[in-house]
Motif scaffolding. Structure first.
Motif, short mmCIF file in Angstrom:
data_model
loop_
_atom_site.label_atom_id
_atom_site.label_comp_id
_atom_site.label_asym_id
_atom_site.label_seq_id
_atom_site.Cartn_x
_atom_site.Cartn_y
_atom_site.Cartn_z
N SER A 154 -9.36 80.16 48.78
CA SER A 154 -9.62 81.06 48.04
C SER A 154 -9.26 80.45 46.72
CB SER A 154 -9.15 82.45 48.22
OG SER A 154 -7.92 82.62 47.94
N SER A 155 -9.45 81.29 45.47
CA SER A 155 -9.03 80.58 44.23
C SER A 155 -7.45 80.98 43.95
CB SER A 155 -9.68 81.18 42.97
OG SER A 155 -11.23 80.78 43.10
N GLN A 156 -7.07 81.46 44.97
CA GLN A 156 -5.63 81.88 44.83
C GLN A 156 -4.71 81.02 45.57
OE1 GLN A 156 -4.27 84.31 43.07
NE2 GLN A 156 -6.48 85.06 42.48
N PRO A 157 -3.50 80.58 45.14
CA PRO A 157 -2.75 79.79 45.58
C PRO A 157 -2.04 80.14 47.07
CG PRO A 157 -1.39 80.70 43.88
CD PRO A 157 -2.98 81.15 43.74
N MET A 158 -1.90 79.25 47.71
CA MET A 158 -1.26 79.60 49.19
C MET A 158 -0.29 78.67 49.39
SD MET A 158 -3.28 79.19 52.76
CE MET A 158 -4.57 80.41 52.56
N PHE A 159 0.99 79.27 50.14
CA PHE A 159 2.10 78.65 50.34
C PHE A 159 2.10 78.25 51.86
CE2 PHE A 159 6.29 76.97 50.13
CZ PHE A 159 6.77 77.40 51.40
N VAL A 160 2.12 77.21 52.35
CA VAL A 160 1.96 76.58 53.69
C VAL A 160 2.81 75.91 54.22
CG1 VAL A 160 -0.51 77.35 53.86
CG2 VAL A 160 0.14 74.87 53.22
N GLU A 170 6.24 68.07 58.32
CA GLU A 170 5.89 67.23 57.37
C GLU A 170 6.37 67.61 56.29
OE1 GLU A 170 2.38 64.69 57.75
OE2 GLU A 170 1.86 65.62 56.03
N SER A 171 5.99 68.93 55.39
CA SER A 171 6.08 69.39 54.43
C SER A 171 5.94 70.71 54.12
CB SER A 171 5.66 68.51 53.11
OG SER A 171 4.13 68.87 53.22
N PHE A 172 6.70 71.49 53.02
CA PHE A 172 6.24 72.78 52.57
C PHE A 172 5.38 72.57 51.34
CE2 PHE A 172 8.15 75.69 55.43
CZ PHE A 172 9.16 75.05 55.58
N SER A 173 4.19 73.14 51.30
CA SER A 173 3.45 72.76 50.33
C SER A 173 2.62 74.07 49.67
CB SER A 173 2.24 71.79 50.82
OG SER A 173 2.74 70.72 51.06
N VAL A 174 2.03 73.83 48.46
CA VAL A 174 1.03 75.07 47.64
C VAL A 174 -0.29 74.50 47.80
CG1 VAL A 174 0.80 76.16 45.58
CG2 VAL A 174 2.79 76.29 46.63
N TYR A 255 7.86 89.65 50.59
CA TYR A 255 7.44 89.68 49.30
C TYR A 255 6.26 90.46 48.93
CZ TYR A 255 10.12 85.23 49.22
OH TYR A 255 11.20 84.66 49.01
N GLY A 256 5.91 91.51 50.00
CA GLY A 256 5.16 92.39 49.37
C GLY A 256 3.80 92.03 49.05
N SER A 257 3.52 92.26 47.68
CA SER A 257 2.11 92.20 47.03
C SER A 257 1.92 90.90 46.62
CB SER A 257 1.91 93.41 46.11
OG SER A 257 3.01 93.08 44.95
N ILE A 258 3.12 89.96 46.56
CA ILE A 258 2.80 88.57 46.04
C ILE A 258 1.78 87.85 46.73
CG2 ILE A 258 3.83 86.43 45.53
CD1 ILE A 258 6.50 87.96 45.14
N SER A 259 0.68 87.54 46.46
CA SER A 259 -0.45 87.01 47.32
C SER A 259 -0.18 85.59 47.61
CB SER A 259 -1.90 86.93 46.40
OG SER A 259 -1.50 85.94 45.47
N TYR A 260 0.34 85.01 47.16
CA TYR A 260 0.48 83.31 47.67
C TYR A 260 1.68 83.31 48.56
CZ TYR A 260 3.53 83.31 43.63
OH TYR A 260 4.37 83.78 42.60
N LEU A 261 2.58 84.52 48.80
CA LEU A 261 3.39 84.44 49.83
C LEU A 261 3.60 85.74 50.68
CD1 LEU A 261 6.81 83.66 47.68
CD2 LEU A 261 5.85 82.22 49.36
N SER A 262 2.18 86.24 50.62
CA SER A 262 1.72 87.12 51.74
C SER A 262 1.88 87.11 53.06
CB SER A 262 0.37 87.56 51.39
OG SER A 262 0.07 88.90 52.41
N GLY A 263 2.86 87.84 53.74
CA GLY A 263 3.16 87.74 54.98
C GLY A 263 4.58 86.87 55.32
N TRP A 264 5.05 86.05 54.41
CA TRP A 264 6.15 85.48 54.34
C TRP A 264 7.47 86.41 54.16
CZ3 TRP A 264 6.78 80.12 55.56
CH2 TRP A 264 5.39 79.49 55.70
N LYS A 265 8.54 86.04 54.76
CA LYS A 265 9.67 86.72 54.42
C LYS A 265 10.71 85.96 54.80
CE LYS A 265 9.90 88.96 59.08
NZ LYS A 265 9.95 90.05 60.03
N ILE A 266 12.14 86.34 53.96
CA ILE A 266 13.39 85.64 54.13
C ILE A 266 14.16 86.79 55.13
CG2 ILE A 266 15.47 84.84 53.16
CD1 ILE A 266 12.88 83.30 52.30
N ALA A 267 14.73 86.19 56.06
CA ALA A 267 15.48 87.06 57.09
C ALA A 267 17.00 86.20 57.00
CB ALA A 267 14.92 87.11 58.46
#
Length: 580
Positions: A154-160, A170-174, A255-267
């Motif tokens: 989508s037009s929104q950034p995505m952290f993968v 290999e790397s973490f990217s946006v 990260y709650g409602s942050i779209s580009y970090l949706s589903g990610w969490k720090i534990a």
């Protein structure tokens, strides 16, 4: 007071010492220890929670740098315009690259502190695949990171997390689609911004305790961790939920409602012992001091109570001898304290027992003998009530059948009648086997079938092991008679009767069930009332006498149950102890 009277004297002294000194001391130390431990634990948990929150914020700040850079490329018209041109000559592209793209890609520094590389992929074959410009070729489209991005592009950034073809890290990217000017430009464009892995490690290394930090992806897999036992760079990713949680405290920040970090969490995870390690050091001091405070007074109490305890044990030892009729006095009982007084009284009692035992003992034997004779007379009287009852019914049946039919088919019924009569006249035999009792029942049923013809249907089930058990004579027969005469006989079409004798554990269980007219609740209560009668033979016969007999023989070990209601038949169960 009754409870204290059952405690040994030495134990009472220990109890006073424990309740008056040790228990308050222990309770005070435990409360103090728990309060200190709780406060330290809560403060430590707060500190760790803040540390994990800080890691979360620092990681987001690092990702925000890449997102901000992607937003620049996403909204920069000149960059999108140059990438959308179909260059006829390579020289034209190189000139355009040098004039604008080079400075844009290489000199844009506000967001470049933690970024390793940035690449603009364009579906434009007239561009050169170099200088942070990449072609969206078929090879790129077949990569795992491109397919992953396309699932939610989508037009929104995505952290993968981007892995190589073999599945290794290999790397973490946006990733972000550059379609801001899609209505004026037709080329597909994608910006890919890679992070410096070393900066990521520095962010997650800020947890200043002996714990582990995890970066958990939307699918619950561990994408990065400081745990050295987990190879997070391999292709096989572990689920965070699969980690062992025994004695481990977890801190999770989403990260709650942050779209580009949706589903990610720090534990963050830390062992409970790490939180209260310093407090646990005081536990050894508390334990040693408590042991010293208990051992020293205990030794003193043992020394003082020795003079009391040994003499009491001596008195108890002689009292136990009395149970085996060894009436010996206690020597060396001249002490002046209470135990000495008790010893003197014990010796006096022993001398009196020796004098009176013959008279009292012989009198008691005579009393018991008379009681046994009285019980035996009651049993014989009960049997004398039951026997004429069966004799009357049998003779009346034979008489009526003979008058009505004028037949000579009474041989078998007379034989059955003779067996019952012969058994009832045998006064010396009070106990019979279940096999013999079953013979009486069969004789009685022959008589009843002779009366009812086809109106009575009987089924008998007897366990083989039950046949050899010994029971009081005619203890089951009255129940069969009652079911036949009072339950089935009033029915016009007749009925059925099921008789079962079995062994269950240490009991012989007799059950008789019929589909007769049943009994009212008042009649059932009357049967149960027979269990409460004591010492009264009465003038009634049948079930009342049976219940009274078994109660005299077995006492409270008898179980008698009646299940009946009008029009629905009757089920009677009698349980008596097994006597093989």
């Amino acid at each position: 007071m009754k409870l204290l009277n059952n405690i040994r004297l030495r134990d009472k002294m220990f109890l006073v010492y424990f309740l008056g000194v040790i228990a308050p001391l222990l309770i005070t130390n435990i409360i103090f220890y728990n309060i200190i431990t709780g406060n330290v634990r809560e403060q430590r948990i707060k500190d760790i929670d803040l540390a994990v929150e800080q890691i979360k914020n620092e990681f987001r700040l690092m990702v925000d740098q890449a997102v901000g850079l992607s937003s620049y490329f996403y909204a920069d018209y000149k960059t999108n315009e140059v990438l959308n041109i179909d260059f006829t000559q390579t020289e034209d592209y190189v000139e355009a690259y040098d004039l604008y793209l080079r400075s844009t890609l290489n000199n844009y520094s506000p967001f470049s502190s933690s970024l390793q590389n940035k690449t603009l992929y364009v579906d434009n074959p007239t561009l050169l695949n170099s200088g942070n410009i990449g072609l969206l070729s078929g090879e790129i489209r077949e990569t795992g990171w491109y397919k992953q991005w396309m699932q939610g592009a989508s037009s929104q950034p995505m952290f993968v997390r981007i892995d190589a073809a073999d599945g290794r890290f290999e790397s973490f990217s946006v990733l972000r689609r550059m379609d801001y000017f899609a209505d004026r430009m037709d080329k597909e464009k994608l910006v890919k911004i890679d992070f410096k892995t070393i900066d990521l490690m520095e962010v997650f290394a800020n947890l200043n305790v002996q714990g582990d930090v995890y970066l958990v992806g939307p699918g619950g897999q561990i994408e990065y961790t400081t745990n050295p036992s987990i190879n997070w760079k391999s292709g096989e990713k572990l689920l965070y939920a699969s980690l062992k949680s025994d004695h481990v405290i977890r801190f999770e920040k989403e990260y709650g409602s942050i779209s580009y970090l949706s589903g990610w969490k720090i534990a963050g995870t830390i062992n409970e012992n790490e939180i209260i390690r310093e407090v646990l050091k005081s536990r050894h001091f508390i334990l040693w001091s408590a042991c010293l405070m208990m051992i020293i007074p205990t030794v003193i109490i043992l020394f003082i109570t020795r003079s009391v305890n040994l003499r009491i044990i001596e008195i108890l030892r002689h009292m136990k001898k009395v149970k085996t009729q060894q009436f010996q006095t206690i020597m060396h009982g001249e002490s002046r304290d209470e135990i000495g007084q008790l010893t003197l009284e014990f010796n006096s009692m022993i001398m009196q027992i020796k004098t009176l035992i013959n008279d009292v003992y012989l009198t008691e034997i005579q009393k018991k003998s008379l009681e046994l004779e009285r019980r035996k007379a009651q049993l014989n009287a009960l049997q004398s009530q039951i026997n004429p009852h069966f004799l009357f019914n049998a003779l009346e049946t034979i008489r009526m059948r003979s008058l009505l039919k004028h037949e000579n088919e009474t041989a078998k019924i007379i034989q059955s009648m003779a067996m019952i009569l012969r058994s009832s006249l045998t006064w010396s035999k009070e106990w019979v086997s279940v096999e013999e009792e079953l013979g009486f029942i069969l004789c009685f049923l022959d008589i009843q079938k002779y009366r009812f013809e086809d109106k009575l249907s009987v089924q008998i089930e007897v366990q083989p092991e039950a046949r050899i058990c010994i029971v009081p004579k005619m203890v089951f027969l009255p129940f069969v008679e009652n079911a036949s005469i009072h339950g089935i006989e009033p029915l016009k079409k007749g009925g059925t009767m099921d008789i079962r004798i079995a062994v269950e554990g240490a009991e012989v269980v007799f059950t008789v069930q019929d589909n007769g007219i049943g009994m009212s609740s008042e009649q059932v209560d009357k049967l149960y009332s027979y269990l409460k009668l004591d010492g009264i033979i009465g003038e009634r016969i049948g079930i009342q006498n049976v219940i009274y007999r078994v109660k005299m023989l077995y006492g409270e070990q008898v179980t008698f149950n009646v299940d009946s209601s009008p029009g629905e038949g009757t089920r009677i169960e009698l349980r008596i102890p097994q006597k093989p």
